[in-house]
Scaffold this motif. Structure first.
Motif, mmCIF file in Angstrom:
data_model
loop_
_atom_site.group_PDB
_atom_site.id
_atom_site.type_symbol
_atom_site.label_atom_id
_atom_site.label_comp_id
_atom_site.label_asym_id
_atom_site.label_seq_id
_atom_site.Cartn_x
_atom_site.Cartn_y
_atom_site.Cartn_z
ATOM 1 N N LEU A 87 47.271 38.821 43.492
ATOM 2 C CA LEU A 87 47.280 38.509 42.062
ATOM 3 C C LEU A 87 48.444 37.609 41.707
ATOM 4 O O LEU A 87 48.335 36.758 40.833
ATOM 5 C CB LEU A 87 47.405 39.805 41.271
ATOM 6 C CG LEU A 87 46.152 40.246 40.559
ATOM 7 C CD1 LEU A 87 46.382 41.527 39.807
ATOM 8 C CD2 LEU A 87 45.714 39.148 39.610
ATOM 9 N N ASP A 88 49.579 37.840 42.356
ATOM 10 C CA ASP A 88 50.762 37.081 41.958
ATOM 11 C C ASP A 88 50.862 35.781 42.729
ATOM 12 O O ASP A 88 51.869 35.469 43.338
ATOM 13 C CB ASP A 88 52.026 37.917 42.096
ATOM 14 C CG ASP A 88 52.205 38.433 43.510
ATOM 15 O OD1 ASP A 88 51.242 38.374 44.298
ATOM 16 O OD2 ASP A 88 53.309 38.892 43.820
ATOM 17 N N PRO A 90 49.787 31.839 41.802
ATOM 18 C CA PRO A 90 49.276 31.020 40.711
ATOM 19 C C PRO A 90 47.899 30.431 40.981
ATOM 20 O O PRO A 90 47.114 30.264 40.072
ATOM 21 C CB PRO A 90 50.323 29.917 40.597
ATOM 22 C CG PRO A 90 51.559 30.489 41.173
ATOM 23 C CD PRO A 90 51.129 31.441 42.227
ATOM 24 N N ALA A 93 45.558 33.126 40.168
ATOM 25 C CA ALA A 93 45.656 33.440 38.746
ATOM 26 C C ALA A 93 44.838 32.439 37.943
ATOM 27 O O ALA A 93 44.120 32.807 37.020
ATOM 28 C CB ALA A 93 47.109 33.431 38.295
ATOM 29 N N ILE A 97 41.689 33.012 35.472
ATOM 30 C CA ILE A 97 41.687 32.631 34.064
ATOM 31 C C ILE A 97 40.392 31.903 33.707
ATOM 32 O O ILE A 97 39.755 32.198 32.695
ATOM 33 C CB ILE A 97 42.913 31.741 33.770
ATOM 34 C CG1 ILE A 97 44.182 32.597 33.817
ATOM 35 C CG2 ILE A 97 42.782 31.069 32.407
ATOM 36 C CD1 ILE A 97 45.464 31.789 33.758
ATOM 37 N N GLU A 100 37.472 34.338 33.739
ATOM 38 C CA GLU A 100 37.493 35.250 32.600
ATOM 39 C C GLU A 100 36.978 34.568 31.349
ATOM 40 O O GLU A 100 36.264 35.167 30.548
ATOM 41 C CB GLU A 100 38.930 35.737 32.389
ATOM 42 C CG GLU A 100 38.994 37.111 31.801
ATOM 43 C CD GLU A 100 39.690 37.078 30.473
ATOM 44 O OE1 GLU A 100 39.995 35.951 30.008
ATOM 45 O OE2 GLU A 100 39.913 38.139 29.911
ATOM 46 N N LEU A 110 35.459 41.198 32.995
ATOM 47 C CA LEU A 110 35.799 40.850 34.365
ATOM 48 C C LEU A 110 36.696 41.923 34.956
ATOM 49 O O LEU A 110 37.749 42.242 34.406
ATOM 50 C CB LEU A 110 36.530 39.503 34.361
ATOM 51 C CG LEU A 110 36.776 38.839 35.693
ATOM 52 C CD1 LEU A 110 35.454 38.462 36.347
ATOM 53 C CD2 LEU A 110 37.631 37.601 35.515
ATOM 54 N N ILE A 112 39.100 42.813 37.970
ATOM 55 C CA ILE A 112 39.844 42.087 38.970
ATOM 56 C C ILE A 112 40.291 43.031 40.066
ATOM 57 O O ILE A 112 40.885 44.063 39.799
ATOM 58 C CB ILE A 112 41.071 41.437 38.326
ATOM 59 C CG1 ILE A 112 40.610 40.513 37.198
ATOM 60 C CG2 ILE A 112 41.884 40.675 39.347
ATOM 61 C CD1 ILE A 112 41.723 39.926 36.395
ATOM 62 N N LEU B 87 48.408 35.100 32.145
ATOM 63 C CA LEU B 87 48.112 35.651 33.462
ATOM 64 C C LEU B 87 48.913 34.953 34.544
ATOM 65 O O LEU B 87 49.304 35.569 35.526
ATOM 66 C CB LEU B 87 46.631 35.465 33.758
ATOM 67 C CG LEU B 87 45.802 36.730 33.702
ATOM 68 C CD1 LEU B 87 44.365 36.411 34.027
ATOM 69 C CD2 LEU B 87 46.347 37.738 34.696
ATOM 70 N N ASP B 88 49.101 33.658 34.379
ATOM 71 C CA ASP B 88 49.735 32.918 35.470
ATOM 72 C C ASP B 88 51.249 32.913 35.292
ATOM 73 O O ASP B 88 51.901 31.885 35.260
ATOM 74 C CB ASP B 88 49.195 31.504 35.594
ATOM 75 C CG ASP B 88 49.329 30.731 34.299
ATOM 76 O OD1 ASP B 88 49.606 31.359 33.264
ATOM 77 O OD2 ASP B 88 49.153 29.510 34.335
ATOM 78 N N ALA B 93 52.036 39.266 36.195
ATOM 79 C CA ALA B 93 51.186 39.564 37.335
ATOM 80 C C ALA B 93 51.667 40.833 38.027
ATOM 81 O O ALA B 93 50.877 41.702 38.392
ATOM 82 C CB ALA B 93 51.172 38.399 38.313
ATOM 83 N N ARG B 94 52.975 40.963 38.134
ATOM 84 C CA ARG B 94 53.473 42.139 38.855
ATOM 85 C C ARG B 94 53.340 43.410 38.039
ATOM 86 O O ARG B 94 53.118 44.487 38.588
ATOM 87 C CB ARG B 94 54.893 41.897 39.332
ATOM 88 C CG ARG B 94 54.832 40.863 40.474
ATOM 89 C CD ARG B 94 56.165 40.487 41.023
ATOM 90 N NE ARG B 94 56.995 41.624 41.287
ATOM 91 C CZ ARG B 94 58.315 41.577 41.276
ATOM 92 N NH1 ARG B 94 58.915 40.439 40.983
ATOM 93 N NH2 ARG B 94 59.009 42.643 41.545
ATOM 94 N N ILE B 112 41.632 43.345 32.166
ATOM 95 C CA ILE B 112 42.782 42.512 31.855
ATOM 96 C C ILE B 112 42.424 41.502 30.779
ATOM 97 O O ILE B 112 41.437 40.798 30.908
ATOM 98 C CB ILE B 112 43.243 41.780 33.124
ATOM 99 C CG1 ILE B 112 43.565 42.812 34.195
ATOM 100 C CG2 ILE B 112 44.436 40.895 32.829
ATOM 101 C CD1 ILE B 112 43.917 42.240 35.522
ATOM 102 N N ALA B 113 43.210 41.467 29.744
ATOM 103 C CA ALA B 113 42.977 40.479 28.700
ATOM 104 C C ALA B 113 44.266 39.721 28.481
ATOM 105 O O ALA B 113 45.341 40.302 28.494
ATOM 106 C CB ALA B 113 42.537 41.151 27.418
ATOM 107 N N HIS B 114 44.152 38.425 28.293
ATOM 108 C CA HIS B 114 45.363 37.681 27.990
ATOM 109 C C HIS B 114 45.171 36.975 26.659
ATOM 110 O O HIS B 114 44.065 36.709 26.221
ATOM 111 C CB HIS B 114 45.725 36.703 29.091
ATOM 112 C CG HIS B 114 44.642 35.754 29.460
ATOM 113 N ND1 HIS B 114 44.696 34.437 29.176
ATOM 114 C CD2 HIS B 114 43.459 35.957 30.069
ATOM 115 C CE1 HIS B 114 43.604 33.861 29.623
ATOM 116 N NE2 HIS B 114 42.824 34.760 30.167
#
Lengths: 360, 360
Positions: A87-88, A90, A93, A97, A100, A110, A112, B87-88, B93-94, B112-114
DNA sequence: CTGTTAGCGCCTTCAC
DNA sequence: GTGAAGGCGCTAACAG
């Protein structure tokens, strides 16, 4: 005990949100009518006025269909699963995005999942499909291609590969790894470089292979010969990039004047080594990397990259998957061609060969 | 076209996965028994042998309770929502990774929502609760504190704030922003610095305020005076960090010998400016930043940081939230104290004041 | 064209 | 200790 609207105990609130029967009653129609109108059922003919009343009452009551009830009935969860390596990172990520956004636009949510310590990839697929009952899977991992693909096919469930291809599967959305890599080399060639090294990814991975071939394409276009001594395997990490760069520095003679790195992290690791070795970027060594991202701006000097449509890739993958789920038709592979060089300060013409000191 | 094991119509496969009645039949018991055993209902007394048989049959049939059916019955979705600004961003992320691990361990999935372009924060909460029916909300955004908090409370739904606090809410899990910041200053002081600048975050945000106060604490401990001219507002971006660093370079006289940056991105931006200005790190300027992450290794020179338990924060938030959902009890705020200096190469003792050239 | 009806799979009293 | 039965909210088939 008494868990109706006005409760005082303060325990978990049983949300008394409106249900379809409330709407039907308030609008003076049947539940079926409400259901059809709310779903936008085309084949349902109804007086505009009735439709309007239903819509209004629903809005007023803040009616939201209960997904559990709907899912039970339709055996659809209106959700998609996406599986990424980490996940971490970019790159992933941004794929997420995009996915989503597409999912949200079509009313899907979604889920993940990332490859977890000690959880096999195929177990993740299983969990998503069998336990979470996602309607489809977006797969950005493929550690062991053949195993993963047969697991995926055994699930007999819609899926799409993103940022990967596999033989026997034509449900994929990828960027143009090869073309973008060729472009990177072209950029270096245009600057005057003739000795161009490559820090490649893990040997048998789809992206690595494509990028290596793109590198070879670029050399060939420029009439340069491919020299295996100029290529070092770096994997996808900084450490790998550093080690590979060290190797190139030692064994590639004469030293290349430019490097094409398969990823940003690779380049970052390599740049650390060059700095320690006192090799100046871009004066003594140009550097360009595949994929763009925030860290390119952070490096010293800021790194020239090949920008690729990662978000779009995620978006397209989700869109195609939903289309397949809802339409039932097959969809075929998609390659997002667009790539673009983002010039920063790590690439420059090679330094003129300095006049031989003896000749003075 | 024919791309699947056994299918003729080619349409969506109705997964005939085992249901509770199948297990009951195969094990020769009632559905109720299966349900109780599968859920680990403590108050259900049953012969070990029966229990074992049920478990085995369920495993053999690969039985997984249908979450829609269960959710319909229990009005629980066994899912949590987490709302993050972006998210990015490795920080978020962590946090997500930690939350996801906790959720998975307890059988929950994580939505997950951003914060999306054009979608207000409160609309995201609504959507998650009313449409997705998540059982609880983990909130890492709080753009407009008072608005967001009252929206959250109006939802009358379990939630927990992560990496943020708000007045009137004691459901939060945070790291020790203040203590960690103090530690950063202590580190610089121990190296001999007396003139220490701070690149702060956005002015009214929780984390910024805490880090600024920690900075002040550190100065005070060392018997140094707080000088507002040594603090510049940098926000959370590279550009902000760059601008603030420029400002400090111009207006803070004499120039500080060390900088404590509120985030990694801030530090990265500042370092770019210093490089352009020819100010050597760490010889002429030490740099330390709050939070640790991959980019610290990538910077030139590698950046000394304060490492904080971001993943743990996410993990604890989800755990506390689930505890609240299932147990019903109140939980109170939690501060994860542990912070640690990660020494890399961007901090060093201040250069000796060079002898006045005139005195030669 | 609209309304009535019969479950989707599970959990949970309540009898036995 | 175990089983039978009802219903959660919704949709899709079928009557009218």
């Amino acid at each position: 005990m008494n868990d109706s609207p006005k409760r005082d105990a303060g325990l978990k609130s049983k949300r008394p949100s409106a249900k379809i029967s409330d709407v039907a009653k308030a609008a003076g129609v049947s539940q079926a009518a409400v259901s059809r109108v709310m779903r936008g059922d085309e084949s349902f003919v109804v007086r505009d006025e009735t439709r309007k009343r239903i819509t209004e009452v629903a809005a007023e009551l803040n009616y939201q269909p209960n997904p559990a009830a709907r899912g039970l009935r339709t055996s659809r969860s209106q959700s998609l699963g996406i599986v990424v390596p980490e996940l971490d990172n970019p790159v992933h990520a941004r794929i997420i995005i995009g996915a989503e956004r597409a999912a949200a636009e079509r009313g899907y949510s979604l889920l993940i999942a990332h490859r977890d310590a000690g959880m096999v990839e195929t177990a993740i697929y299983d969990r998503l499909v069998q336990r979470n009952r996602v309607d489809g899977l977006i797969v950005a991992t493929l550690a062991d291609e053949s195993v993963a693909v047969s697991a995926l096919q055994a699930l007999d469930h819609p899926f799409v590969l993103v940022n990967r291809k596999a033989s026997g599967v034509n449900h994929h959305v990828v960027i143009n790894d090869r073309g973008g890599s060729r472009k990177a080399v072209e950029h270096l060639v245009a600057l005057g470089h003739r000795r161009i090294g490559h820090l490649s990814g893990a040997p048998h991975r789809y992206n690595s292979k494509c990028r290596l071939r793109g590198y070879q394409d670029g050399l060939k276009d420029a009439g340069l010969f491919y020299d295996a001594n100029l290529v070092a395997e770096a994997g996808y990490t900084m450490e790998g990039g550093a080690a590979a760069m060290r190797q190139l520095l030692q064994s590639a003679q004469p030293r290349p004047t430019a490097i094409f790195a398969a990823t940003l992290f690779t380049a970052a690791g390599a740049m650390g080594v060059l700095r320690e070795a006192g090799v100046k970027i871009p004066e003594e060594m140009s550097m360009i990397a595949f994929n763009d991202g925030a860290i390119a701006d952070v490096l010293a000097p800021p790194l020239t990259t090949v920008r690729t449509p990662l978000e779009t890739m995620g978006y397209q993958a989700a869109t195609a998957l939903i289309g397949h789920i809802e339409g039932g038709g097959e969809f075929s592979g998609q390659v997002l061609e667009e790539t673009e060089i983002v010039e920063r300060q790590s690439t420059a013409p090679p330094r003129q060969r300095r006049p031989d000191p003896a000749s003075c």
